[in-house]
Scaffold this motif. Sequence first.
Motif, PDB file in Angstrom:
ATOM      1  N   SER A  14      31.861  37.653  46.242  1.00  0.00           N
ATOM      2  CA  SER A  14      30.657  37.737  45.061  1.00  0.00           C
ATOM      3  C   SER A  14      30.971  38.835  44.201  1.00  0.00           C
ATOM      4  O   SER A  14      31.068  38.400  43.077  1.00  0.00           O
ATOM      5  N   VAL A  15      30.938  39.982  44.478  1.00  0.00           N
ATOM      6  CA  VAL A  15      31.559  41.471  43.461  1.00  0.00           C
ATOM      7  C   VAL A  15      32.495  40.936  43.691  1.00  0.00           C
ATOM      8  O   VAL A  15      32.659  41.285  42.273  1.00  0.00           O
ATOM      9  N   PHE A  16      33.621  40.671  44.054  1.00  0.00           N
ATOM     10  CA  PHE A  16      35.487  40.232  43.368  1.00  0.00           C
ATOM     11  C   PHE A  16      34.769  39.074  42.180  1.00  0.00           C
ATOM     12  O   PHE A  16      35.342  39.631  40.676  1.00  0.00           O
ATOM     13  N   LEU A  17      34.403  38.574  42.439  1.00  0.00           N
ATOM     14  CA  LEU A  17      34.404  36.679  41.320  1.00  0.00           C
ATOM     15  C   LEU A  17      32.956  38.188  40.737  1.00  0.00           C
ATOM     16  O   LEU A  17      33.866  37.313  39.180  1.00  0.00           O
ATOM     17  N   GLY A  18      32.165  38.588  40.356  1.00  0.00           N
ATOM     18  CA  GLY A  18      31.283  38.713  39.491  1.00  0.00           C
ATOM     19  C   GLY A  18      32.024  40.008  38.952  1.00  0.00           C
ATOM     20  O   GLY A  18      31.727  39.763  37.412  1.00  0.00           O
ATOM     21  N   SER A  19      32.936  40.286  39.507  1.00  0.00           N
ATOM     22  CA  SER A  19      34.222  41.286  37.900  1.00  0.00           C
ATOM     23  C   SER A  19      34.708  41.268  37.186  1.00  0.00           C
ATOM     24  O   SER A  19      34.831  41.363  36.091  1.00  0.00           O
ATOM     25  N   MET A  20      35.498  40.553  38.121  1.00  0.00           N
ATOM     26  CA  MET A  20      36.264  39.462  37.320  1.00  0.00           C
ATOM     27  C   MET A  20      35.410  38.353  35.935  1.00  0.00           C
ATOM     28  O   MET A  20      35.982  38.117  34.290  1.00  0.00           O
ATOM     29  N   ILE A  21      33.943  38.034  36.335  1.00  0.00           N
ATOM     30  CA  ILE A  21      33.970  36.944  35.265  1.00  0.00           C
ATOM     31  C   ILE A  21      33.376  37.670  34.537  1.00  0.00           C
ATOM     32  O   ILE A  21      33.286  37.742  32.895  1.00  0.00           O
ATOM     33  N   GLY A  22      32.581  39.698  34.435  1.00  0.00           N
ATOM     34  CA  GLY A  22      32.134  40.075  33.616  1.00  0.00           C
ATOM     35  C   GLY A  22      33.412  40.428  32.789  1.00  0.00           C
ATOM     36  O   GLY A  22      32.968  40.735  31.434  1.00  0.00           O
ATOM     37  N   GLU A  23      34.394  40.653  32.937  1.00  0.00           N
ATOM     38  CA  GLU A  23      35.474  41.116  32.802  1.00  0.00           C
ATOM     39  C   GLU A  23      36.038  40.104  31.748  1.00  0.00           C
ATOM     40  O   GLU A  23      36.394  40.299  30.274  1.00  0.00           O
ATOM     41  N   LEU A  24      36.253  38.479  31.476  1.00  0.00           N
ATOM     42  CA  LEU A  24      36.423  37.826  30.752  1.00  0.00           C
ATOM     43  C   LEU A  24      35.484  37.285  30.081  1.00  0.00           C
ATOM     44  O   LEU A  24      36.047  36.631  28.609  1.00  0.00           O
TER      45      LEU A  24
END
Length: 86
Positions: A14-24
Amino acid sequence: MKRALLMIALILASVFLGSMIGELTLGVESLAWLGKSYEIGISTFDLNLKLMTLTFGCHFQVCIAEVLLVLISLLAFPKLSSLFFS
């Protein structure tokens, strides 16, 4: 032990996906709030012991998407653990 590993895997994912979603979502005007990030931590300080100098400090950068996904994964953990380890 298996439940703890599942919890750690869920949080890391969830941290990894959250950072990707945040950047996108930073470029999308209506979703830019998901990428808003905050820095949490202790600024560095030096401890001089004449023989050596130790430097301590810790900083985390957390975005809103990461926090939301971690909360969702924590809420989904009991159902997932009963599904996997029944």
